[in-house]
Design an enzyme around this catalytic site. Sequence first.
Site, PDB file in Angstrom:
ATOM      1  CG  ASP A  18      -2.136   0.816   1.133  1.00  0.00           C
ATOM      2  OD1 ASP A  18      -2.440   1.288   0.032  1.00  0.00           O
ATOM      3  OD2 ASP A  18      -2.805   1.020   2.167  1.00  0.00           O
ATOM      4  CG  HIS A  19      -0.966   5.098   0.614  1.00  0.00           C
ATOM      5  ND1 HIS A  19      -1.253   6.144  -0.216  1.00  0.00           N
ATOM      6  CD2 HIS A  19      -2.139   4.685   1.136  1.00  0.00           C
ATOM      7  CE1 HIS A  19      -2.542   6.368  -0.207  1.00  0.00           C
ATOM      8  NE2 HIS A  19      -3.122   5.493   0.607  1.00  0.00           N
ATOM      9  CG  HIS A  53      -6.250   7.993   3.783  1.00  0.00           C
ATOM     10  ND1 HIS A  53      -5.306   8.714   3.083  1.00  0.00           N
ATOM     11  CD2 HIS A  53      -6.436   6.837   3.077  1.00  0.00           C
ATOM     12  CE1 HIS A  53      -4.938   8.018   2.008  1.00  0.00           C
ATOM     13  NE2 HIS A  53      -5.612   6.895   1.983  1.00  0.00           N
ATOM     14  N   GLY A  54      -9.382   7.331   7.099  1.00  0.00           N
ATOM     15  CA  GLY A  54      -9.902   7.355   8.472  1.00  0.00           C
ATOM     16  C   GLY A  54     -11.404   7.592   8.452  1.00  0.00           C
ATOM     17  CG  HIS A 103      -6.467   5.061  -1.567  1.00  0.00           C
ATOM     18  ND1 HIS A 103      -5.413   4.509  -0.872  1.00  0.00           N
ATOM     19  CD2 HIS A 103      -6.264   4.744  -2.855  1.00  0.00           C
ATOM     20  CE1 HIS A 103      -4.606   3.904  -1.715  1.00  0.00           C
ATOM     21  NE2 HIS A 103      -5.093   4.031  -2.936  1.00  0.00           N
TER      22      HIS A 103
HETATM   23  P1  13P Z   1      -9.613   3.901   5.454  1.00  0.00           P
HETATM   24  O1  13P Z   1      -8.706   3.687   6.633  1.00  0.00           O
HETATM   25  O2  13P Z   1     -10.308   5.212   5.509  1.00  0.00           O
HETATM   26  O3  13P Z   1     -10.535   2.761   5.242  1.00  0.00           O
HETATM   27  O4  13P Z   1      -8.673   3.994   4.171  1.00  0.00           O
HETATM   28  C1  13P Z   1      -7.834   2.914   3.866  1.00  0.00           C
HETATM   29  C2  13P Z   1      -6.948   3.214   2.717  1.00  0.00           C
HETATM   30  O5  13P Z   1      -7.236   4.036   1.879  1.00  0.00           O
HETATM   31  C3  13P Z   1      -5.710   2.424   2.632  1.00  0.00           C
HETATM   32  O6  13P Z   1      -4.882   2.825   1.594  1.00  0.00           O
END
Ligand code: 13P
Length: 280
Positions: free
Chosen positions: A81-82, A180-181, A208
């Site tokens: 991921d990222h 995110h979150g 995301h």
């Molecule tokens: P959330 O934590 O908001 O579900 O996002 C996860 C994400 O985008 C991981 O790359």
Amino acid sequence: MLTNFNAMLQTAYQQKKAIGSFNFYNYETLKGILQAAEEKETPVIVSFGKKYLANMTLDEVRAIVAAAARTRKIDVCLHLDHCNNLDIIYQAIRSGFTSVMYDGSALPFEENVANTKRVCEVAHANGVSVEAELGSLAAGEASHEGSADDVEVYTNPDAAKEFAAKTGVDALAVSIGTVHGLYKGTPNIRVDILKSINETLHIPLVLHGGSGTPEEKVKECISNGIAKINVNTEISDYTVQHTKALLANETPHLSVVALKQMQYVSEVVEKYMDIFANKQ
Ligand code: 13P
């Protein structure tokens, strides 16, 4: 079987469905995700972020995922991921990850293009698929991605077209109002921007910040080119809350706690897999 995400995302994109990309950081989260995928008979992306290198090394991750995927009837993609660190990306490719995300979204456009292109050349030569990002997501509550002062920068459709053509990326993460979150207020998801990107790009797009995004919006996004959706925070939140409740009145053996946690993870993942199937 362990595979890259190209075939699974292309099929999902054509069928207007999305493949879930769920973050894991230990055996319980991994197995909970895989059990859910097997139950729902759907391919799945298991996603490991560099933040979790504190929990497991890339080689450990690859060994555990390969062993856990071998006996399953579903296709499993092991995704980094990222990641804005090229050394870690190349290490992940050497370790046997089947997919990587190079995240140069904080860089000037041309630098993001140059780095993404280089990652695509190395990854594709090794049969590994590549996701990149243009634009950036704001930070919600309890985010485990990015930083607390991240602000929303919507993806520009013209820039996205140029970016995809210049880099050869397999899937593009777009910024259209998810965070995110957990959302601090009512989400404002810009499906109009997504539509413009999808009309010119014709490659699978990635959303995301899946946690807490309203179901109807998620489905609208899937109908307009989103073929991969990432979920992290809600899996952790739900599992921690249920673990707290489990431990409120009893002190079970740790092995029992681990089994219960796999079940909690599966419950959240199955809920999202049903949404991502995009049945009207
Ligand atoms: P959330 O934590 O908001 O579900 O996002 C996860 C994400 O985008 C991981 O790359």
